[in-house]
Design an enzyme around this catalytic site. Structure first.
Site, PDB file in Angstrom:
ATOM      1  N   SER A  12       0.816  -1.221   0.000  1.00 57.88           N
ATOM      2  CA  SER A  12       0.000   0.000   0.000  1.00 57.88           C
ATOM      3  C   SER A  12       0.848   1.268   0.000  1.00 57.88           C
ATOM      4  CB  SER A  12      -0.984   0.004   1.171  1.00 57.88           C
ATOM      5  OG  SER A  12      -0.300  -0.089   2.402  1.00 57.88           O
ATOM      6  N   HIS A 108       5.336   1.571  10.580  1.00 56.28           N
ATOM      7  CA  HIS A 108       4.944   0.583  11.589  1.00 56.28           C
ATOM      8  C   HIS A 108       3.592   0.995  12.160  1.00 56.28           C
ATOM      9  CE1 HIS A 108       5.640  -2.531  14.604  1.00 56.28           C
ATOM     10  NE2 HIS A 108       5.120  -1.700  15.467  1.00 56.28           N
ATOM     11  N   THR A 145      17.291   0.781  10.617  1.00 53.23           N
ATOM     12  CA  THR A 145      18.650   0.478  11.050  1.00 53.23           C
ATOM     13  C   THR A 145      18.719  -1.021  11.294  1.00 53.23           C
ATOM     14  OG1 THR A 145      18.044   0.907  13.353  1.00 53.23           O
ATOM     15  CG2 THR A 145      18.957   2.766  12.095  1.00 53.23           C
ATOM     16  N   ASP A 149      12.684  -2.048  14.210  1.00 51.75           N
ATOM     17  CA  ASP A 149      11.853  -0.917  14.645  1.00 51.75           C
ATOM     18  C   ASP A 149      12.592   0.025  15.597  1.00 51.75           C
ATOM     19  OD1 ASP A 149       9.684  -1.908  13.170  1.00 51.75           O
ATOM     20  OD2 ASP A 149       8.947  -3.096  14.857  1.00 51.75           O
TER      21      ASP A 149
END
Length: 196
Positions: A12, A108, A145, A149
């Site tokens: 999406s 997230h 990274t 998260d």
């Protein structure tokens, strides 16, 4: 900016950003979409949308280093200078992370650092928010990274958790803010890179 996308399912964020590019709302060009899932709707959509595509997974590259190298080669061959994770369900390897350091973004479905980390994705996140009794949730766009998260937050959008919320109602409310949040974060990333 030339955008590379990694997606495992619907993609999406890739769809939203590509539409924004084509509508002149984002000064960028969608360059390539790579999926680890040969049947992902994102891969079919990207082909139809005229993006370069590649199916690269551990099935074809059982050694993690080989897959990492193949993904990096596909991204650089397409000229991608910024990488957007659009529901990509695999960890990135050190070659890709190193090459695109500070230029990999992910979204997230919670207000990180709450409800993030290994194993926290999709419906599991919304279930955790509901179980915790939090009175708000939302979405976070962050730089990727090595830690799951754990990268710096670029942007967040907050939504209320309402009495009587179910997994589906909370998920719908969070998903409704994700596309514009990602667009805002990528615009900001483009501005910060141009300014340096």
């Amino acid at each position: 900016m030339r955008l590379g996308f990694l997606a495992s399912h619907g993609g999406s964020a890739a769809r939203h950003l590509t539409a924004a590019c084509r509508a002149g709302e984002l000064a960028a060009m969608p360059a390539v979409l790579i999926s680890n899932n040969s049947r992902s709707p994102a891969l079919a959509w990207a082909r139809d949308a005229g993006l370069s595509t590649a199916h690269l997974s551990s099935a074809g590259y059982p050694a993690p280093d080989d897959l990492d190298r193949a993904i990096l080669e596909a991204l650089t061959a397409a000229g991608a200078d910024t990488l957007v994770l659009s529901g990509y369900m695999r960890e990135l390897g050190p070659r890709v992370l190193g090459h695109y350091a500070g230029r990999v973004v992910n979204i997230h479905p919670s207000l990180l650092p709450r409800h993030g980390g290994r194993g926290m994705y999709g419906d599991r996140v919304h279930e955790a928010v509901l179980a915790s009794g939090d009175d708000e949730s939302g979405a976070t766009v962050h730089l990727v990274t090595q830690g799951i998260d754990e990268g710096p937050v670029l942007a967040q959008a907050r939504v209320p958790v309402l009495p009587g919320d179910t997994l589906d109602t909370l998920k719908a409310r969070v998903q409704a803010v994700e596309g514009d949040l990602m667009l805002r974060a990528v615009r900001g990333l483009a501005t910060s890179v141009t300014a340096t």
